[in-house]
Write a protein that holds these residues in place. Structure first.
Motif, mmCIF file in Angstrom:
data_model
loop_
_atom_site.group_PDB
_atom_site.id
_atom_site.type_symbol
_atom_site.label_atom_id
_atom_site.label_comp_id
_atom_site.label_asym_id
_atom_site.label_seq_id
_atom_site.Cartn_x
_atom_site.Cartn_y
_atom_site.Cartn_z
ATOM 1 N N ALA A 55 -11.255 -5.639 7.638
ATOM 2 C CA ALA A 55 -10.158 -4.688 7.379
ATOM 3 C C ALA A 55 -8.865 -5.462 7.098
ATOM 4 C CB ALA A 55 -9.978 -3.774 8.584
ATOM 5 N N GLN A 56 -8.211 -5.086 5.999
ATOM 6 C CA GLN A 56 -7.038 -5.836 5.531
ATOM 7 C C GLN A 56 -5.902 -4.913 5.133
ATOM 8 O OE1 GLN A 56 -8.494 -8.684 2.347
ATOM 9 N NE2 GLN A 56 -7.876 -9.951 4.086
ATOM 10 N N SER A 57 -4.757 -5.551 4.874
ATOM 11 C CA SER A 57 -3.627 -4.816 4.302
ATOM 12 C C SER A 57 -3.573 -5.093 2.803
ATOM 13 C CB SER A 57 -2.320 -5.305 4.933
ATOM 14 O OG SER A 57 -1.226 -4.848 4.174
ATOM 15 N N LEU A 58 -3.131 -4.093 2.046
ATOM 16 C CA LEU A 58 -2.939 -4.318 0.610
ATOM 17 C C LEU A 58 -1.804 -5.307 0.355
ATOM 18 C CD1 LEU A 58 -3.538 -0.779 -0.908
ATOM 19 C CD2 LEU A 58 -4.782 -2.881 -1.475
ATOM 20 N N ALA A 59 -1.035 -5.620 1.412
ATOM 21 C CA ALA A 59 0.018 -6.642 1.268
ATOM 22 C C ALA A 59 -0.604 -8.014 1.031
ATOM 23 C CB ALA A 59 0.887 -6.686 2.531
ATOM 24 N N ALA A 60 -1.805 -8.223 1.542
ATOM 25 C CA ALA A 60 -2.451 -9.533 1.408
ATOM 26 C C ALA A 60 -3.972 -9.378 1.371
ATOM 27 C CB ALA A 60 -2.048 -10.433 2.575
#
Ligand SMILES: Cc1ncc(COP(=O)(O)O)c(C=O)c1O
Length: 431
Positions: A292-297
């Motif tokens: 699970a990630q952020s669209l920021a990175a």
């Protein structure tokens, strides 16, 4: 009713780390020298802990954990419990069985101590005077300061400036452990000075902080550079998380169908999942893995799989990994530990071969922190902003099971607690 808390006796703390390198379905593409400039591999061999570099290429699947490090792990509270999230399941009305591993119970607040203690033990054995490092969320800098303090070594931390500014309490904690903390870019390295010359208010990035740490280690004899994620030996040290979890599932008598972790450089995700991924690769069992990630990175979700530097200034060798570009600009988020350009080469290869799936969440972090609130109100514990991404993904999967009626067993890694990150929750949730 099944236990909600699954504990392991101290004697069952793993005696070896798991190293997936020999079990990978394809050999890991090795680090490469860039076409120009001095040898990066030679530089690293001078500034890093020798034992860790040796472990980086180990061909042994099981690497014994020195008794002294096991004792340090016990001192830090290992083994850690696995919890069944009964109240969250009830709230979501899901047939899924939800579990979470309690890395938030570490003395400094995250899983990062698992490798910090190992790296400091080896640095001290090598007779080093001190260690230096980068930190983003501040969790790694705190873990390294703590481990240095236990081993009686100095610790210098370059901390991404915009996070250094808002995490005042974590900064104090790092200093209480004896860490020397510099906002990065700083005025004490050439890399930092040159960046500040063009932009005195530069917010910093993990790539810049790594370049500063490497430069510092290169110029200060007696100091070694320690990295808190991405590299093979870091993931291997973190495998204690997954090894304990496997034992705990054996106690419960069920096995996970899906394992979830948040993903910055890959250390908590890798530590949690690699022992099981190894078994899936060897076709001993089935399980899915979700980062699970952020669209920021979105490094492992949307990056390119190619050779790239691991730091801003190009001081490291080139690593084959999913990368956004080593100089990529990334918008700030409160889950700052997830804001890094590159993904671990081991996990990148496994993702490329289809063993790992990914999920990304919006930069404003609203849906993610709403999941934090649900978790807090049902289970009672406050996850770190980074760990909240894993919680969000677990809730999303549990809701899918509600639709399908599937009794999936889902486990997520709670990589840290959020007691020093309340400001981020206040801002995003308007509290
Ligand atoms: C609590 C926590 N979880 C996760 C991460 C992400 O790092 P990694 O992907 O190496 O686990 C960080 C990084 O600082 C962190 O502080």
């Amino acid at each position: 009713m099944t236990e909600v808390k699954i504990e392991l006796p101290v004697d069952d703390l793993p005696k070896s780390w798991y190293n997936i390198l020999p079990d990978l379905p394809q050999p890991l593409p090795p680090p490469k020298e860039p076409e120009t400039g001095p040898s990066r591999l030679e530089f690293l061999s001078k500034v890093m802990v020798k034992k860790c570099l040796e472990q980086e290429n180990s061909d042994q699947s099981w690497v014994p954990i020195p008794e002294e490090i096991r004792e340090l792990y016990i001192q830090a509270g290992r083994p850690r419990p696995l919890r069944r999230a009964r109240r969250l399941e009830k709230f979501l009305k899901t047939p899924a069985h939800l579990y979470w591993k309690r890395e938030d119970l570490s003395p400094t607040g995250s899983h990062k101590v698992n490798t910090a203690l190992a790296q400091l033990f080896y640095a001290s054995e090598e007779g080093r005077e001190g260690v230096c490092t980068e930190t983003g969320a501040g969790q790694w800098g705190t873990a390294l300061s703590y481990a240095s303090c236990l081993m009686g070594l100095k610790c210098v931390v370059f901390w991404v400036r915009n996070v250094h500014e808002w995490k005042v309490d974590r900064r104090t904690l790092m200093k209480m452990y004896g860490g020397e903390v510099h906002a990065s870019p700083s005025n004490i390295t050439e890399v930092g000075k040159s960046i500040l010359q063009t932009n005195p208010d530069h917010p910093g990035s993990l790539g810049i902080a790594i370049s500063e740490g490497l430069e510092y280690a290169g110029k200060n004899e007696g100091f070694v550079y320690c990295l808190g994620s991405v590299l093979n030996h870091v993931l291997m040290h973190q495998s204690v998380i997954g090894l304990e979890t496997s034992e705990q599932f054996n106690i419960v008598g069920e096995q996970p169908d899906l394992m979830i972790g948040c993903f910055g450089g890959g250390s908590n995700f890798g530590g949690f999942t690699l022992p099981l991924i190894g078994e899936v690769v060897k076709r001993k069992r089935k399980c899915e893995f979700l980062a699970a990630q952020s669209l920021a990175a979105p490094n492992i979700s949307q990056g390119e799989y190619r050779y790239d530097f691991a730091d801003h200034a190009g001081k490291t060798p080139l690593l084959k990994m999913y990368t956004l570009g080593h100089n990529a600009e990334m918008p700030p988020i409160f889950g700052d530990g997830l804001r890094y350009s590159g993904a671990s080469p081991i996990l990148s290869l496994l993702r490329n071969l289809g063993y790992i799936k990914t999920k990304t969440y919006p930069v404003d972090e609203k849906v993610v922190f709403e999941a934090t609130r649900i978790f807090l109100r049902t289970e009672g514990f406050l996850p770190a902003p980074e760990s909240s991404y894993a919680i969000r993904a677990m809730i999303d999967e549990a809701l899918k099971c509600k639709q399908t009626g599937e009794e999936k067993v889902i486990a997520c890694n709670l990589s840290g607690h959020g007691f020093l990150d309340i400001f981020g929750y206040r801002k995003v949730l308007n509290l």
